[in-house]
Design a protein around this motif. Structure first.
Motif, PDB file in Angstrom:
ATOM      1  N   VAL A   1       0.934  -1.155  -0.056  1.00  0.00           N
ATOM      2  CA  VAL A   1       0.115  -0.006   0.074  1.00  0.00           C
ATOM      3  C   VAL A   1       0.924   1.312   0.098  1.00  0.00           C
ATOM      4  CG1 VAL A   1      -1.935   1.424   1.124  1.00  0.00           C
ATOM      5  CG2 VAL A   1      -1.659  -1.328   1.351  1.00  0.00           C
ATOM      6  N   ILE A   2       0.574   2.098  -0.798  1.00  0.00           N
ATOM      7  CA  ILE A   2       1.376   3.416  -0.821  1.00  0.00           C
ATOM      8  C   ILE A   2       0.494   4.570  -0.734  1.00  0.00           C
ATOM      9  CG2 ILE A   2       2.965   4.836  -2.669  1.00  0.00           C
ATOM     10  CD1 ILE A   2       3.973   2.050  -3.537  1.00  0.00           C
ATOM     11  N   VAL A   3       0.719   5.462  -0.209  1.00  0.00           N
ATOM     12  CA  VAL A   3      -0.144   6.441   0.077  1.00  0.00           C
ATOM     13  C   VAL A   3       0.908   7.674   0.044  1.00  0.00           C
ATOM     14  CG1 VAL A   3      -1.579   7.991   1.778  1.00  0.00           C
ATOM     15  CG2 VAL A   3      -1.422   5.505   2.076  1.00  0.00           C
ATOM     16  N   ASN A   4       0.412   8.555  -1.104  1.00  0.00           N
ATOM     17  CA  ASN A   4       1.124   9.922  -1.329  1.00  0.00           C
ATOM     18  C   ASN A   4       2.531   9.484  -1.805  1.00  0.00           C
ATOM     19  OD1 ASN A   4      -1.000  11.824  -1.643  1.00  0.00           O
ATOM     20  ND2 ASN A   4      -0.961  11.979   0.364  1.00  0.00           N
ATOM     21  N   GLY A   5       2.825   8.651  -2.352  1.00  0.00           N
ATOM     22  CA  GLY A   5       4.297   8.098  -2.706  1.00  0.00           C
ATOM     23  C   GLY A   5       4.863   7.193  -1.552  1.00  0.00           C
ATOM     24  N   LYS A   6       4.271   7.240  -0.477  1.00  0.00           N
ATOM     25  CA  LYS A   6       4.792   6.761   0.823  1.00  0.00           C
ATOM     26  C   LYS A   6       4.451   5.251   1.220  1.00  0.00           C
ATOM     27  CE  LYS A   6       6.017   7.876   5.635  1.00  0.00           C
ATOM     28  NZ  LYS A   6       5.142   7.970   6.812  1.00  0.00           N
ATOM     29  N   LYS A   7       5.349   4.384   1.143  1.00  0.00           N
ATOM     30  CA  LYS A   7       4.985   2.944   1.536  1.00  0.00           C
ATOM     31  C   LYS A   7       4.397   2.671   2.887  1.00  0.00           C
ATOM     32  CE  LYS A   7       6.682  -1.439   0.727  1.00  0.00           C
ATOM     33  NZ  LYS A   7       7.203  -2.370   1.651  1.00  0.00           N
ATOM     34  N   LEU A   8       3.422   1.983   2.969  1.00  0.00           N
ATOM     35  CA  LEU A   8       2.774   1.737   4.369  1.00  0.00           C
ATOM     36  C   LEU A   8       3.647   0.535   4.819  1.00  0.00           C
ATOM     37  CD1 LEU A   8       0.400   1.641   6.413  1.00  0.00           C
ATOM     38  CD2 LEU A   8      -0.341  -0.434   4.906  1.00  0.00           C
ATOM     39  N   GLU A   9       4.399   1.148   6.294  1.00  0.00           N
ATOM     40  CA  GLU A   9       5.081   0.217   7.108  1.00  0.00           C
ATOM     41  C   GLU A   9       4.032  -0.396   8.349  1.00  0.00           C
ATOM     42  OE1 GLU A   9       7.951  -0.996   6.166  1.00  0.00           O
ATOM     43  OE2 GLU A   9       8.689   0.309   4.836  1.00  0.00           O
ATOM     44  N   TYR A  10       3.297  -1.389   8.078  1.00  0.00           N
ATOM     45  CA  TYR A  10       2.187  -1.600   8.819  1.00  0.00           C
ATOM     46  C   TYR A  10       2.462  -1.974  10.263  1.00  0.00           C
ATOM     47  CZ  TYR A  10      -2.194  -3.465  10.757  1.00  0.00           C
ATOM     48  OH  TYR A  10      -3.222  -3.271  11.563  1.00  0.00           O
ATOM     49  N   LYS A  11       2.113  -1.600  11.213  1.00  0.00           N
ATOM     50  CA  LYS A  11       2.412  -2.034  12.791  1.00  0.00           C
ATOM     51  C   LYS A  11       0.817  -2.072  13.131  1.00  0.00           C
ATOM     52  CE  LYS A  11       5.218   1.259  13.555  1.00  0.00           C
ATOM     53  NZ  LYS A  11       6.086   2.320  14.533  1.00  0.00           N
ATOM     54  N   GLN A  12       0.670  -3.218  13.779  1.00  0.00           N
ATOM     55  CA  GLN A  12      -0.573  -3.269  14.437  1.00  0.00           C
ATOM     56  C   GLN A  12      -0.588  -2.760  16.008  1.00  0.00           C
ATOM     57  OE1 GLN A  12      -1.637  -7.494  15.522  1.00  0.00           O
ATOM     58  NE2 GLN A  12      -3.654  -6.898  15.616  1.00  0.00           N
ATOM     59  N   PHE A  13       0.483  -2.638  16.539  1.00  0.00           N
ATOM     60  CA  PHE A  13       0.538  -2.342  17.861  1.00  0.00           C
ATOM     61  C   PHE A  13       1.583  -1.374  18.071  1.00  0.00           C
ATOM     62  CE2 PHE A  13      -0.743  -6.713  18.949  1.00  0.00           C
ATOM     63  CZ  PHE A  13      -2.268  -6.464  18.996  1.00  0.00           C
ATOM     64  N   ILE A  14       1.504  -0.308  18.897  1.00  0.00           N
ATOM     65  CA  ILE A  14       2.375   0.659  19.234  1.00  0.00           C
ATOM     66  C   ILE A  14       2.608   0.914  20.722  1.00  0.00           C
ATOM     67  CG2 ILE A  14       0.626   2.595  19.204  1.00  0.00           C
ATOM     68  CD1 ILE A  14       2.928   3.896  17.487  1.00  0.00           C
ATOM     69  N   TYR A  15       3.774   1.181  21.125  1.00  0.00           N
ATOM     70  CA  TYR A  15       4.110   1.095  22.319  1.00  0.00           C
ATOM     71  C   TYR A  15       5.061   2.559  22.660  1.00  0.00           C
ATOM     72  CZ  TYR A  15       3.077  -3.603  21.812  1.00  0.00           C
ATOM     73  OH  TYR A  15       2.439  -4.914  21.420  1.00  0.00           O
ATOM     74  N   LEU A  16       4.274   3.107  23.419  1.00  0.00           N
ATOM     75  CA  LEU A  16       5.121   4.658  23.775  1.00  0.00           C
ATOM     76  C   LEU A  16       5.464   4.575  25.337  1.00  0.00           C
ATOM     77  CD1 LEU A  16       2.557   7.159  21.956  1.00  0.00           C
ATOM     78  CD2 LEU A  16       4.815   6.173  21.199  1.00  0.00           C
ATOM     79  N   MET A  17       6.565   5.352  25.604  1.00  0.00           N
ATOM     80  CA  MET A  17       6.935   5.635  26.818  1.00  0.00           C
ATOM     81  C   MET A  17       6.660   7.084  26.949  1.00  0.00           C
ATOM     82  SD  MET A  17      10.854   5.730  28.441  1.00  0.00           S
ATOM     83  CE  MET A  17      11.260   4.290  28.498  1.00  0.00           C
ATOM     84  N   MET A  18       5.877   7.685  28.116  1.00  0.00           N
ATOM     85  CA  MET A  18       5.806   9.006  28.169  1.00  0.00           C
ATOM     86  C   MET A  18       6.456   9.380  29.503  1.00  0.00           C
ATOM     87  SD  MET A  18       2.234  11.037  28.593  1.00  0.00           S
ATOM     88  CE  MET A  18       2.052  11.513  27.133  1.00  0.00           C
TER      89      MET A  18
END
Ligand code: URA
Length: 240
Positions: free
Chosen positions: A52-69
């Motif tokens: 999948v390419i959006v506006n020329g940018k390839k989708l690097e699919y990540k189902q989950f995201i983990y943030l340290m705040m």
């Protein structure tokens, strides 16, 4: 992951915008699946197989995201609040669309390490009372913290509701009229650290979480900043 999912959902979960915005992008011909411009934002794709390419940018699919705040004081550990800003309100836009939520709670006036994710299973495991994931807090205390307090915490103290806390480990950094300590607890009762100090006749003036399981607050994060966990940190956290 072998499942197919709606294109707009995959793109929304990957930070490309809201579903509405994505619908407009698809309509405008900005989304290409396997080399073809697509017109239906509801089409099903397999993010692991389709390109999948959006506006020329390839989708690097990540189902989950983990943030340290590094949570600042003044914001609540929730996804929504009718009075105060939430921790989700202050994450950078690129993470907005992931449906993240805080793993557990810090009081509004507590600072420090807070994990945000959309991975319900990991959150559940970390919060499970049976797992006893250790959490370490730095605190400034009104009153002289003593070795006796340390012994009391090691044995468990009785909170105002009659609950006896599990053994906790106290490290005294400074013992004076104002003291500085680190306390490691393996449970997460409401206002637990504050109530443990109340149980020994002292008051928490400042509280900051510095560690959760193997995960340590990154010193370079200013209050209110967050960053994604490294693969190494995520692995360690799963071991917690
Ligand atoms: N204990 C507290 O009293 N408050 C927190 O935010 C976390 C632990």
């Amino acid at each position: 992951m072998a499942d197919t999912q709606r294109l707009d959902k995959v793109l929304a979960n990957s930070g490309f915008g809201t579903r509405k915005e994505i619908k407009q992008m698809v309509k405008a011909g900005q989304v290409v699946v396997d080399g073809k411009v697509v017109k239906d934002s509801g089409m099903h794709i397999n993010p692991d197989k389709n390109e999948v390419i959006v506006n020329g940018k390839k989708l690097e699919y990540k189902q989950f995201i983990y943030l340290m705040m590094n949570k600042p004081a003044g914001v609540v550990s929730a996804t929504w609040d009718n009075k105060f800003k939430t921790v989700v309100d202050i994450v950078p836009d690129e993470y907005r669309y992931f449906n993240i939520f805080p793993v557990g709670r810090l009081d509004r006036d507590t600072e420090g390490l807070l994990l945000l994710t959309n991975d319900g299973q990991l959150a559940h495991d970390l919060l499970s009372p049976r797992k006893h994931v250790p959490k370490t807090y730095y605190a400034e205390i009104e009153g002289k913290v003593t070795e006796e307090d340390g012994m009391a915490f090691a044995q468990g103290v009785i909170l105002d509701d009659g609950y006896k806390t599990l053994p906790a480990q106290l490290v005294i950094l400074k013992s004076d009229k104002q003291s500085q300590i680190e306390l490691t607890i393996v449970e997460g009762k409401f206002h637990q650290v504050k109530r443990m100090f109340e149980a020994v006749g002292k008051k928490v003036k400042y509280l900051k979480r510095i560690k959760m399981g193997f995960l340590e607050l990154d010193q370079v994060l200013e209050l209110g900043q967050c960053r994604e966990l490294t693969d190494e940190e995520l692995m360690q956290l799963r071991k917690s």
